[in-house]
Each structure stands twice: as C-alpha cells, then as structure tokens.
Scaffold this active site. Structure first.
Site, short mmCIF file in Angstrom:
data_model
loop_
_atom_site.label_atom_id
_atom_site.label_comp_id
_atom_site.label_asym_id
_atom_site.label_seq_id
_atom_site.Cartn_x
_atom_site.Cartn_y
_atom_site.Cartn_z
N HIS A 1 53.80 38.60 37.41
CA HIS A 1 54.36 39.96 37.42
C HIS A 1 54.86 40.36 38.81
O HIS A 1 54.74 41.51 39.23
CB HIS A 1 53.33 40.96 36.88
N HIS B 1 47.71 48.07 40.69
CA HIS B 1 47.85 47.81 42.13
C HIS B 1 47.84 49.11 42.92
O HIS B 1 48.52 49.23 43.93
CB HIS B 1 49.16 47.09 42.42
N HIS C 1 48.87 32.43 44.42
CA HIS C 1 49.60 33.08 45.51
C HIS C 1 48.63 33.88 46.37
O HIS C 1 47.57 34.29 45.91
CB HIS C 1 50.74 33.96 45.02
N GLU D 1 44.33 37.04 39.79
CA GLU D 1 44.92 37.77 38.67
C GLU D 1 44.88 36.96 37.38
O GLU D 1 45.07 37.52 36.29
CB GLU D 1 46.37 38.17 38.99
#
Lengths: 285, 134
Positions: A12, A59, A194, A241
């Site tokens: 995302h 977030h 990441h 995530e």
C-alpha cells in the site's frame, strides 16, 4: 448463506496513489507493479463481491498514539479517507455495512478477542490505495460495502503473528455464519519487506518475502514461527505490515489456492507484491 | 546531519540500524509525534512553515526534539522518540520524499540510495531468470 470468495494481498505504498493520479500506469518504473493486477481485475469482474473486509494498519490518520488499539473494527454507516499530511484526499467515500460489522464484533468477542469498536473511523492510504488498484474503473461509487479492520503495526508491543492469524480465523467464522447471501472478498495490505527509518533504511529481503508468498496459500501457519520482532529484523521495520496479510489469510478457512502472484522491486522503498487467493468452502461430510 | 545510534537499554532486542518503537520511545517522543499528527491539517502545516520555533513551542517539544528538527537530523529525531509514520508528515512539509529521508539516514546520496534499491530489483530479476524465486 454468504461465501468468502477469496483474498487480495497487496502493498500500500503511498507513491502508488500519486502514480495513479499522474497517469503513470504504463511508465517503465510503475508498469511491472500495475501489470500484477490484471488477474485481480478479471477475477473481481467474474466474482462481483458485495462486501470487502479489509485488514490494514492506520498510519496516524484515525488513531494517534494517545489511544492506540491493537485491533479496531469499523462499525460505521460509511467511511472516508482524509488528508494524511501530504495534501492528498478526494478518494470516493466507502459505504459501510454496520450490521455485518457488529456480527463480526459479536463473534470475535465471543472468541475472546477484545477489539475497539468504531462507529466513526477515517481510513488511510493503506486501505484507499489497494481499493483504487483493485477497482480502477468505478467512476461514481464503489460496488461493495466495507468493513475495515485496523491492526496495530506501529506501537510495540505488536500483536504476535499467531494472534493476528487467530483473530483473522475468528473474523472468518463470523463471515461464514452471516445469514445474508453476500459474496465476500477479504484483503490484507502492506509489506512486503521494507524499512523507512534508521541506518538500515532501504532494507529488503527477497528470501523472506518469497518464503511468505510461497506459504501464504498452502501453509500460512509457517509464517507464525517468527515473532513480530523477528519479522521486523527479517523484513524491515515496516515489513511487519505482513501481520495484515496473516490476519486476512486467517479469515479464509476453506480450501485455498493461489491464482496469481506479482513481486516487484522496488516501488518506492518497498519490495511490492500482489497476490490473489481463491477460497473454496470445505464441504462437510 | 547524522547523530549516533543509541542502542536500547539492556535486555531489549537490538536490531542494528533499526528503531523499535516501544513504550520508552513512545514516551520520549510523544510531543514530537503529537506535533507531526497535527500536520494532517493543512492550516497546521502552514503555521509550522511560517514559524517553526513558535509551532514547536506550542507542542512543548523538548530541546532534543527541537535541535533534531532545526538540524533536519532524522536519526536525531528517531533517537528522541520520533516515529517514522509521524515524521513522514513532517518530511512532506520539508519536501523530502522517503528516498531523501533514506539517504539522510544512511549517509549516502539520494542517487546512491535509489541505486541500492534498484540493485535489489536486479538481484530479483536474476533469481527469477534462474527460476529460484517468485
């Protein structure tokens, strides 16, 4: 009876939204990622799901660190995306399905989970971008009703992968016992490997990502052998995530097969992936 | 631009080059993260851009927070309890993308940081050609 038709699992990255806005789907940098969605589009056109249950992480749009739930379930009539700090907004609002939300809440609390129940809830890019990717041609309104489920992947201690999987199983039980005849698709967003912060920023782990993708359909419990901190070390601090993927996969309790997989590096700082899994009800003898 | 990496207290899991955002970090960083949360509103972003010092004062930032922000020292912000999801909102005001932030933290140029990401992509293509991965 309702059916869980399948699951969509995808990254995302906020930059994807900007690429869509700028019309860069055919740009050489973006094309390999966007091309991974063709099978998803064909499948959605065929299956036409009525309901989307989306596991994602907020977030810092709806939740701040003053009150941060581990699991939060939206139970609103509708949901909106708003400016997250970069001046980007304007995604179409999402119709809710509060009666199904409350049915899920009843089931998961019965199963001894303790979700935060949200009758107002903004949804951020972690939901908005995957939805834009999955349904790119909807001009006026979305063809589904939404139940958003946010998992804390920000503030440690995070829930364990095992806990997320079991939570997803509980949501799956709720969906299976829903008396309506809706067709449901689940979604898990974020990842894969990441890391944005620290001296290790830019960390990517092809081997671990491949392990996750190889096992997601056939043996998701293999992903539960690592703790959340193990995953942070393996996949990077935002690689955790994948907890959203693990929960969404947990909600698919039938016989599950992988229909498509796309894995591309890099999209922004991320090893980006899109997977489509089909769920077939296990026929009881 | 770069501060030093302060390892967490004894007994905690240490992941090199990585800032586990636990309770200690959350306590240290509450003010800076709360300020960054306010940047969801455009008027607040403009107020910060107009007068950084006054805006930081409004959110009761510690001297450590302020120093890191004045020096655009991302590692300093992390050591002061800043959380990257919130700092990303500040980065937007400063017109820094995630690759700019990555370069600042790793002591590389932006081009070098991007090249390192592309190198992972090249490695993946090689593995795919050999049929060893997805």
């Amino acid at each position: 009876m309702s059916t869980i038709a399948g699951g969509i699992f995808t990254s995302h990255v906020p930059g994807i939204g900007q690429a869509i806005a700028k019309g860069l789907k055919q740009d050489p940098y973006w094309k390999p990622f966007f091309d991974g969605w063709h099978t998803v589009h064909d499948w959605l056109k065929r299956e036409k799901p009525d309901v989307l249950v989306c596991f994602y992480n907020d977030h810092g749009l709806n939740f701040f660190l003053d009150k941060l739930p581990t699991f939060a379930i939206g139970a609103a009539d509708g949901y909106r995306h708003e400016d997250e700090g970069w001046g980007i907004s304007g995604y179409k609002p999402y119709p809710g399905m509060p009666e199904l939300s409350w049915h899920i809440i009843e089931q998961v609390v019965h199963d001894e989970f303790d979700p935060t129940m949200c009758q107002k809830m903004l949804v951020d890019h972690a939901l908005a971008i995957p939805v834009e990717m999955a349904w790119p041609d909807e001009e006026e309104s979305w063809p589904f009703k939404l139940v958003p489920i946010a998992i804390n992947t920000v503030q440690y201690p995070l829930p364990s992968p095992k806990r997320c999987f079991e939570f997803g199983r509980s949501v799956g039980r709720a969906l299976e016992s829903w008396p309506g005849d809706e067709k449901i698709v689940v979604m898990g967003t974020g990842g894969l490997s990441h890391q944005l912060e620290g001296e290790r920023a830019g960390h990517i782990n092809i081997e671990y990502d491949t392990f996750c993708m190889d096992n997601l359909s056939r043996d998701p419990e293999a992903l539960l052998q690592h703790s959340s901190l193990d995953i942070a070390e393996l996949a990077g601090s935002q690689g955790v995530e994948i907890l959203n993927w693990i929960a969404a996969r947990g909600a698919m309790r039938g016989s599950v097969t992988e229909l498509s997989r796309n894995y591309h590096i890099p999209i922004s700082n991320t090893a980006a992936a899109t997977m489509l899994l089909e769920n077939h009800e296990t026929v009881l003898a | 631009m770069n501060g030093t990496f302060d390892p967490p207290a004894t007994g905690k899991r240490v992941i090199p080059g990585t800032y586990v955002f636990d309770g200690d970090a959350a306590r240290r960083g509450f003010a800076i993260n709360e300020m960054c949360f306010s940047f969801n509103e455009d008027a607040n972003r403009r107020a910060f851009a107009e007068d950084e010092e006054a805006y930081m004062e409004r959110f009761h930032l510690s001297e450590e927070h302020k120093k890191a922000i004045r020096e655009r020292d991302v590692i300093g912000m992390l050591n002061a309890g800043g959380n990257i999801y919130y700092l990303a909102k500040l980065a937007g005001i400063l017109k820094l993308g995630v690759q700019d932030i990555g370069a600042l933290q790793t002591g590389t140029t932006v081009d070098e940081f991007k090249a390192a990401l592309l190198a992972h992509g090249a490695k993946l293509k090689e593995l795919q050609t050999q049929g060893e991965t997805a």
